[in-house]
Design a protein around this motif. Structure first.
Motif, PDB file in Angstrom:
ATOM      1  N   GLY A  77       0.934  -1.187   0.025  1.00 49.67           N
ATOM      2  CA  GLY A  77      -0.129   0.016  -0.024  1.00 49.67           C
ATOM      3  C   GLY A  77       0.672   1.229   0.041  1.00 49.67           C
ATOM      4  N   SER A  78       0.312   2.396  -0.007  1.00 53.63           N
ATOM      5  CA  SER A  78       1.028   3.640   0.099  1.00 53.63           C
ATOM      6  C   SER A  78       0.456   4.606   1.266  1.00 53.63           C
ATOM      7  N   VAL A  79       1.428   5.400   1.755  1.00 49.99           N
ATOM      8  CA  VAL A  79       1.013   6.250   2.653  1.00 49.99           C
ATOM      9  C   VAL A  79      -0.119   7.134   2.284  1.00 49.99           C
ATOM     10  N   GLY A  80      -0.960   7.418   2.854  1.00 50.85           N
ATOM     11  CA  GLY A  80      -2.173   8.220   2.761  1.00 50.85           C
ATOM     12  C   GLY A  80      -3.356   7.091   2.630  1.00 50.85           C
ATOM     13  N   THR A  81      -3.124   5.854   2.316  1.00 52.77           N
ATOM     14  CA  THR A  81      -4.359   4.892   2.359  1.00 52.77           C
ATOM     15  C   THR A  81      -4.665   4.494   3.584  1.00 52.77           C
ATOM     16  N   PRO A  82      -6.129   4.448   3.913  1.00 50.52           N
ATOM     17  CA  PRO A  82      -6.312   4.021   5.292  1.00 50.52           C
ATOM     18  C   PRO A  82      -5.648   2.465   5.498  1.00 50.52           C
ATOM     19  N   LEU A  83      -5.229   2.248   6.728  1.00 51.77           N
ATOM     20  CA  LEU A  83      -4.807   1.187   7.214  1.00 51.77           C
ATOM     21  C   LEU A  83      -5.767  -0.129   7.004  1.00 51.77           C
ATOM     22  N   ALA A  84      -6.877   0.207   7.373  1.00 55.77           N
ATOM     23  CA  ALA A  84      -7.811  -1.116   6.927  1.00 55.77           C
ATOM     24  C   ALA A  84      -7.973  -1.339   5.673  1.00 55.77           C
ATOM     25  N   ASP A  85      -7.834  -0.431   4.628  1.00 51.05           N
ATOM     26  CA  ASP A  85      -7.699  -0.633   3.147  1.00 51.05           C
ATOM     27  C   ASP A  85      -6.440  -1.407   2.630  1.00 51.05           C
ATOM     28  N   ILE A  86      -5.344  -1.155   3.216  1.00 56.24           N
ATOM     29  CA  ILE A  86      -4.030  -1.913   3.239  1.00 56.24           C
ATOM     30  C   ILE A  86      -4.073  -3.249   3.663  1.00 56.24           C
ATOM     31  N   ARG A  87      -4.764  -3.419   4.677  1.00 59.95           N
ATOM     32  CA  ARG A  87      -5.181  -4.870   5.473  1.00 59.95           C
ATOM     33  C   ARG A  87      -5.461  -5.583   4.360  1.00 59.95           C
ATOM     34  N   GLU A  88      -6.790  -5.216   3.813  1.00 62.48           N
ATOM     35  CA  GLU A  88      -7.779  -5.855   2.853  1.00 62.48           C
ATOM     36  C   GLU A  88      -6.834  -6.023   1.747  1.00 62.48           C
ATOM     37  N   HIS A  89      -5.975  -5.163   1.008  1.00 63.24           N
ATOM     38  CA  HIS A  89      -5.387  -5.471  -0.148  1.00 63.24           C
ATOM     39  C   HIS A  89      -4.375  -6.692  -0.085  1.00 63.24           C
ATOM     40  N   ALA A  90      -3.778  -6.385   1.292  1.00 62.88           N
ATOM     41  CA  ALA A  90      -2.650  -7.377   1.515  1.00 62.88           C
ATOM     42  C   ALA A  90      -3.348  -8.846   1.721  1.00 62.88           C
ATOM     43  N   LYS A  91      -4.610  -9.083   1.950  1.00 62.83           N
ATOM     44  CA  LYS A  91      -5.027 -10.216   2.381  1.00 62.83           C
ATOM     45  C   LYS A  91      -5.412 -10.723   0.845  1.00 62.83           C
ATOM     46  N   MET A 151      -3.837 -10.117  -1.816  1.00 68.13           N
ATOM     47  CA  MET A 151      -2.603 -10.619  -2.481  1.00 68.13           C
ATOM     48  C   MET A 151      -2.202 -11.814  -2.158  1.00 68.13           C
ATOM     49  N   LEU A 152      -2.513 -12.114  -0.637  1.00 69.85           N
ATOM     50  CA  LEU A 152      -2.139 -13.402  -0.051  1.00 69.85           C
ATOM     51  C   LEU A 152      -3.038 -14.745  -0.885  1.00 69.85           C
ATOM     52  N   GLU A 153      -4.160 -14.285  -1.040  1.00 71.79           N
ATOM     53  CA  GLU A 153      -5.206 -15.163  -1.479  1.00 71.79           C
ATOM     54  C   GLU A 153      -4.474 -15.558  -3.015  1.00 71.79           C
ATOM     55  N   GLN A 154      -4.325 -14.472  -3.796  1.00 75.71           N
ATOM     56  CA  GLN A 154      -3.712 -14.650  -5.082  1.00 75.71           C
ATOM     57  C   GLN A 154      -2.562 -15.411  -5.172  1.00 75.71           C
ATOM     58  N   GLU A 155      -1.604 -14.961  -4.290  1.00 77.85           N
ATOM     59  CA  GLU A 155      -0.223 -15.823  -4.276  1.00 77.85           C
ATOM     60  C   GLU A 155      -0.316 -17.130  -4.034  1.00 77.85           C
ATOM     61  N   ALA A 156      -1.492 -17.539  -3.225  1.00 76.39           N
ATOM     62  CA  ALA A 156      -1.468 -19.003  -2.777  1.00 76.39           C
ATOM     63  C   ALA A 156      -1.946 -19.668  -3.662  1.00 76.39           C
ATOM     64  N   LYS A 157      -3.118 -19.163  -4.378  1.00 72.10           N
ATOM     65  CA  LYS A 157      -3.362 -19.930  -5.937  1.00 72.10           C
ATOM     66  C   LYS A 157      -2.499 -20.021  -6.708  1.00 72.10           C
TER      67      LYS A 157
END
Length: 832
Positions: A687-701, A703-709
């Motif tokens: 994520g980037s500075v300025g993006t809400p942390l909640a949104d960054i967490r969801e984006h990382a989640k 990314m994890l799901e896509q990488e696991a696939k």
């Protein structure tokens, strides 16, 4: 509609914000208001929400008043939060009470325009009258014990007397009958006017262990540094013994539902033994009653103690007693008026010497009857020199205590010391732009006084700081001890170690040399909970740190500490140096020596290292390292020297080798490089500075799901224990996946290092200075039922000091740790 919502932001040791919690004083006020038909609420959260979200949550109940429990440590957060609340609802009335409000009312009203009223002293009567005023039933000018904002040229003015008088009640008939029968006469029992917050449901019973109860308020001794005694006006009011037993009986009945041993009840009286006859009468009655499910802790003075006192305390169920020694040097005790207010020159400090020797006698007597003892000391007091401080440490060594509290002098407004500290060479300062807390600089370098290993005050907080620094570089540490707080001998939340929630708020690391300062600071102001320190990865330059501290203050980021981590070249090794907060003037340097982990290191029992020195961080960066961890994993059982764990040994980005799932989506650590947010040292941006942390967490989640696939993790034989690390750099992904399949048990070693480290750093059941045994249980079948879940033994590790009577069973994948007794430990070891 809730008439009043109470808010207590808890800040440990003026460093760690732990969220909004229950408060003993607020509990008493709530119980008293409930008795008068007034609805109240205690706002609670775990410290993860941004300040604006906390303000919205508090206002969601539409309160008429918001009441803050204010201490020096949490005032700045209260100020920021109050301003957010007023911006949303200008009509709500904000009240501030507690020790700091009592003695800093004018300062608070002048500094924070959002706070309307300050309540001084104990708040039951004044708060009730304020509710009546709001309803048109009383005049504001007639309410005693408050300060009200004046909307003229004056920033604040006094309204009524400083402290509201406590209601005086006659002795209950039942107590009078008991007195006539036993010959015992109760002292003044004004506290019976106020319902107990535990009995009436305003604080959960199990919080009697850390928040504690009181059987009296106030202390009559003249100690120059104590603002709790000053708050009571050096007067003491008691609960009747009948009411004390009502509380004890209620708690004991509640504890009967708990499995296991007895539950600790912390008696947080300023001086539990203040009234000698009452003290012994209470002990005798407790000894006869013999509570089955409760054990007790109290802080007391030694003057009223007799030979019989110790037998009675044992029979009454006391587990530990705390004595406030402060100093073992008579002239220092005289300077702080610990024993008496005058007369020490006439007899050459004789009474002060007697006080020190009676502490020695009392500690020895407690040992004889099998009760634990803790002695609190304060360094940097008036008239104390470094030599005097070392004499006190030597006295503590002679006592051979199990625990003691190593404290430093703090000047609190309202105390005698606040009026004369300068004459003793003590200095006060502020964090730039902040009225509170006041920062005390003692007259000599108190860090030169050695801290003994069994300290329960400074060492645990330093251990937590070390864990945070290691956590930023390793991703490991959310285990037993990481979020435990050391004993904090204050009122309204003190007395024992408390296990916090595992989903602790994030730790922030910033690569300052690459940072876009204005944008980053603005983002932190909007997003950062106060629950973490900010760590800087940079070369240590004081002016840079100060400029960041000031920028954070201007942006209203509610943090008081900025620590620095610098990376420097040291021969063939790299290291990190961690310096204490420039604002507070601490110097606690920590270095992480980077070394390559090899199977030879483990098989040979680790190279010898001195107990004191740089923390050690292993690195895994190439094929040779991957081959080494495969050989290490085959061992399944590892002997780790205490010196390694005590020095914070870890593995760089070790979470990828742990048994836990990749924590990138939890936002536990946030590393900022320029405008990008990273989950780990070697990982890419999520994520980037300025993006809400909640949104960054969801984006990382996502990314994890896509990488696991992409990796087809669901088909992999390692899926039940692999972290499925999102970023495996500098190890190629294919090589990482292959290493996980070949090195299953290596994760147990990584987890074991973190668990053992947290046991030591968190001062949790301090283990002996002995080798630790870490064992993988991956070969065991079966499962255990714990914490409402079924946990396969194969996911667990067993860790314990070699000759200790206890061990821990731990599973990082299931967020589970359980302490085992000797029999349980032997039973599992027999299966390995």
């Amino acid at each position: 509609m809730t008439s009043i919502t109470f808010v207590f932001p808890r800040v440990l040791k003026e460093i760690y914000y732990e969220g909004c919690d229950y408060h003993l004083g607020a509990g008493y006020i709530r119980a008293y208001l409930h008795q008068h038909g007034i609805v109240t609420k205690q706002y609670l959260d775990g410290g993860q929400l941004p300040v604006h979200a906390v303000a919205q949550a508090i206002l969601s109940g539409m309160p008429e008043f918001i009441g803050f429990s204010c201490y020096d440590a949490n005032y700045y957060y209260i100020k920021v939060l109050a301003e957010h609340i007023k911006a949303i609802d200008p009509g709500v009335t904000i009240i501030c009470g507690g020790p700091t409000a009592t003695f800093s009312g004018d300062l608070i009203l002048a500094d924070c325009s959002a706070i309307d009223i300050v309540v001084e002293g104990y708040g039951e009567e004044a708060t009730l009258e304020l509710v009546r005023w709001k309803r048109g039933q009383a005049s504001l000018a007639e309410i005693a014990g408050i300060r009200v904002r004046c909307h003229s040229d004056e920033p604040a003015q006094a309204a009524g007397r400083r402290v509201a008088p406590l209601r005086k009640l006659p002795l209950a008939q039942s107590i009078a009958k008991q007195a006539a029968k036993s010959g015992y006469i109760e002292p003044k029992i004004g506290l019976d006017a106020y319902p107990d917050p535990y009995v009436h449901g305003f604080i959960p019973p199990d919080r009697a262990s850390d928040i504690g109860i009181v059987t009296s308020r106030g202390c009559a001794f003249p100690c120059t540094f104590c603002n709790f005694a000053a708050m009571s006006g050096r007067k003491v009011l008691f609960q009747s013994l009948e009411k004390v037993f009502e509380v004890f009986e209620f708690l004991d009945d509640c504890f009967a539902k708990n499995r296991g041993g007895k539950t600790l009840v912390t008696i947080n009286d300023d001086n539990f033994s203040m009234h000698g006859k009452r003290f012994h009468e209470l002990l005798e009655r407790m000894a006869v009653r013999k509570f089955k499910h409760s054990k007790f802790w109290a802080e007391m003075r030694v003057e009223p103690l007799e030979k019989r006192s110790f037998r009675l305390m044992k029979e009454a169920g006391f587990h530990e007693i705390n004595f406030g020694l402060e100093s073992a040097v008579p002239h220092v005790l005289a300077a702080v008026k610990k024993v008496r207010s005058q007369g020490w020159r006439e007899d050459g400090y004789e009474k002060e010497r007697q006080y020190v020797e009676k502490i020695r006698w009392a500690v020895n007597q407690l040992k004889l009857v099998g009760i634990g003892s803790c002695v609190s000391v304060i360094f940097g007091s008036p008239e104390e020199s470094l030599e005097d401080g070392i004499k006190t440490i030597e006295f503590l060594r002679e006592l051979q205590l199990r625990t003691y509290a190593h404290n430093y002098i703090t000047v609190r407004l309202g105390t005698e010391l606040a009026s004369n500290f300068e004459q003793f060479g003590i200095k006060l300062s502020n964090v730039p732009g902040r009225s509170l807390p006041l920062i005390t600089t003692p007259p000599y370098d108190v860090s030169a006084v050695p801290i003994l290993r069994h300290d329960e005050s400074q060492l645990p907080i330093r251990g937590i700081l070390l864990q945070d620094a290691i956590f930023l570089t390793s991703g490991m540490g959310h285990f037993v001890g990481r979020r435990r707080r050391p004993k904090d001998h204050g009122r309204g939340g003190a007395g024992t170690l408390v296990e916090q929630e595992q989903d602790a708020s994030p730790v922030f690391g910033i690569f300052e040399s690459e940072m876009e300062l204005p944008e980053t600071v603005g983002w932190l102001a909007a997003e950062k909970p106060m629950a973490s320190l900010i760590w800087l990865f940079k070369n240590v330059r004081g002016s840079d740190v100060t400029s960041l501290e000031e920028a954070l203050g201007r942006a209203r980021v509610p943090t008081l500490e900025v620590h620095t981590i610098s990376r420097v070249e040291r021969g063939q090794q790299n290291s990190f140096a961690v310096g204490g907060s420039v604002a507070r003037g601490d110097v606690n340097a920590i270095r992480f020596d980077q070394i390559v982990l090899s199977s030879e290191v483990v098989e040979e029992g680790f190279p010898h290292v001195a107990p004191e020195g740089p923390a050690i961080q292993f690195t895994i960066t190439n094929d040779a390292d991957l081959q080494a961890i495969a050989r290490i994993a085959q061992l399944k059982r590892w002997r780790v020297p205490y010196s390694y764990l005590s020095r914070g040994t870890s593995v760089r980005d070790g979470c990828r080798w742990s048994g836990r799932t990749c924590p990138a989506s939890t936002g536990e650590r946030v590393l900022i490089r320029g405008r990008h947010v990273h989950p780990c040292l070697d990982g890419g941006a999520i994520g980037s500075v300025g993006t809400p942390l909640a949104d960054i967490r969801e984006h990382a989640k996502s990314m994890l799901e896509q990488e696991a696939k992409r990796r087809e993790c669901v088909k992999c034989s390692a899926q039940t224990y692999c972290s499925q690390c999102l970023f495996t750099t500098p190890i190629p992904t294919d090589a990482f996946c292959d290493a996980q399949r070949r090195s299953r048990d290596f994760g147990a070693l990584v987890d074991g290092l973190a668990l053992g480290r947290s046991l030591i750093d968190g001062n949790t059941d301090p283990p002996p200075i002995d080798d630790f045994m870490i064992s993988s249980l991956s070969m065991l079948e079966g499962a255990i039922e714990a914490e409402r879940q079924t946990i396969p033994l194969a996911s667990c590790l067993l860790l314990g000091a070699e000759h200790s009577e206890y061990a821990y069973l731990h599973s990082s994948r299931f967020s589970f740790s359980s302490k085992l007794n000797w029999g349980q430990r032997r039973a599992i070891e027999s299966l390995i």
